[in-house]
Write an enzyme that holds these catalytic residues in place. Sequence first.
Site, PDB file in Angstrom:
ATOM      1  CD1 TRP A 102      -2.110  -2.192   1.934  1.00  0.00           C
ATOM      2  CD2 TRP A 102      -2.914  -1.387   0.011  1.00  0.00           C
ATOM      3  NE1 TRP A 102      -3.095  -3.047   1.489  1.00  0.00           N
ATOM      4  CE2 TRP A 102      -3.604  -2.581   0.315  1.00  0.00           C
ATOM      5  CE3 TRP A 102      -3.248  -0.695  -1.160  1.00  0.00           C
ATOM      6  CZ2 TRP A 102      -4.609  -3.095  -0.511  1.00  0.00           C
ATOM      7  CZ3 TRP A 102      -4.254  -1.225  -1.978  1.00  0.00           C
ATOM      8  CH2 TRP A 102      -4.917  -2.402  -1.642  1.00  0.00           C
ATOM      9  CG  ASP A 172      -3.434   3.685   4.186  1.00  0.00           C
ATOM     10  OD1 ASP A 172      -4.504   3.506   4.799  1.00  0.00           O
ATOM     11  OD2 ASP A 172      -3.131   3.081   3.141  1.00  0.00           O
ATOM     12  CE  LYS A 196      -8.690  -3.348   4.085  1.00  0.00           C
ATOM     13  NZ  LYS A 196      -7.903  -2.511   3.189  1.00  0.00           N
TER      14      LYS A 196
HETATM   15  C1  LIG Z   1      -7.293  -2.089   2.091  1.00  0.00           C
HETATM   16  C2  LIG Z   1      -6.231  -1.060   2.134  1.00  0.00           C
HETATM   17  C3  LIG Z   1      -6.110  -0.065   1.138  1.00  0.00           C
HETATM   18  C4  LIG Z   1      -6.974  -0.046  -0.094  1.00  0.00           C
HETATM   19  O1  LIG Z   1      -8.253   0.357   0.185  1.00  0.00           O
HETATM   20  P1  LIG Z   1      -9.324   0.590  -0.974  1.00  0.00           P
HETATM   21  O2  LIG Z   1     -10.444   1.209  -0.218  1.00  0.00           O
HETATM   22  O3  LIG Z   1      -9.641  -0.743  -1.567  1.00  0.00           O
HETATM   23  O4  LIG Z   1      -8.726   1.501  -1.986  1.00  0.00           O
HETATM   24  C5  LIG Z   1      -5.136   0.901   1.298  1.00  0.00           C
HETATM   25  N1  LIG Z   1      -4.320   0.893   2.368  1.00  0.00           N
HETATM   26  C6  LIG Z   1      -4.404  -0.039   3.329  1.00  0.00           C
HETATM   27  C7  LIG Z   1      -3.476   0.023   4.501  1.00  0.00           C
HETATM   28  C8  LIG Z   1      -5.355  -1.048   3.240  1.00  0.00           C
HETATM   29  O5  LIG Z   1      -5.436  -1.980   4.205  1.00  0.00           O
END
Ligand SMILES: *Cc1c(COP(=O)(O)O)cnc(C)c1O
Length: 361
Positions: A102, A172, A196
């Site tokens: 990511w 993030d 999540k």
């Molecule tokens: C799941 C995830 C993403 C991607 O998320 P989307 O909503 O599918 O774009 C980005 N960063 C992290 C840390 C993730 O766990």
Amino acid sequence: MERVYNFSAGPSVIAESVLKKAQAELVNYGDAGMSVMEMSHRSPVYQAIIDETESILRGLLKIPDDYSVLFLQGGASSQFAMIPLNLANGSGKIDLVLTGQWATKACQEASKYCEVNVVGSSKEQNFSCIPALDKSKFNPAADYFYICANNTIYGTRFAELPECGNVPLVADMSSCILSEEINVADYGLIFAGAQKNMGPAGLTVVIIRKDLIGKAREFTPTMFDYAIHDKNGSMYNTPPTFAIYVCKLVLEWLRDEIGGIAAMQEINRKKAAMFYDYLDSSKLFKPTVHGKDRSFMNIPFVTGNEDKDKAFVKAAAAAGFVNLKGHRSVGGMRASIYNAMPVEGVKKLVDFMRAFEKENV
Ligand SMILES: *Cc1c(COP(=O)(O)O)cnc(C)c1O
């Protein structure tokens, strides 16, 4: 069929009481005479829902008044572009730590709009740790300093934040938001896809310090400008109304049934300790991450033998423990034990692993 224990990395488990509340209100919300799905986002009844969602989130995370909360779409992945388009407006340079897929995607996307200085990387260790950072490599004139706080695929987390001084820290938190106490004021911007720890897919939450809003570069698309969404209370266009509503139910569950983030953190620590303690003592399963960088949310592990991995994933699924197959870049297994995974689910999985180990070493 009964509900299973779902260890999916995302979209992931949601507390059953939340789903039942959504079910009970699905056809007719309160005395609205219609579903939340059917409502105008500009109606007073919907305005009350989005206001309450923000208010509970602010309470849980103790978000200071000089931060805005935005309810956006496009997933966490859209933020990889939106952040540089809005924040890389000074020196045009940013600092970033490469800790997994990511962060790599964020790095590649930001590189289209600014100069990315990678100040640390654990790529050579297949991202099995957070790299030690050398402060002398940090650029004090960077427009922001970017980290992925919890690395969903590799199962690592930043146990300590980088000391980036006055440079705004951007994190993030897609796979760790609401899982432990944080000090929002340590960050310039926090973002998370909801699927999540906050609810269903389709909603992306951005928490941004207000002085960072309003500096988008001139070619930034309107929908990618934080100022547009901030000015319009996340209603410049139709927000993901139902996802925001379910997020509200998740936040209410966290506040009222769990008892807030400190209580959630304690439960999450307990779940992770139970899992890691077993992995550290097992003769069959091995954790891929060691020491202080271990994630409390995503736990990858392997047997070292692909056939055994496969046999385990299959046997576990048959016993009601699903989505344990690891990401292809790590192999083996991964258990995602987000907020909504109860202690009992982890305990039962560990018991199952113990029994499997006995028959397979
Ligand atoms: C799941 C995830 C993403 C991607 O998320 P989307 O909503 O599918 O774009 C980005 N960063 C992290 C840390 C993730 O766990």
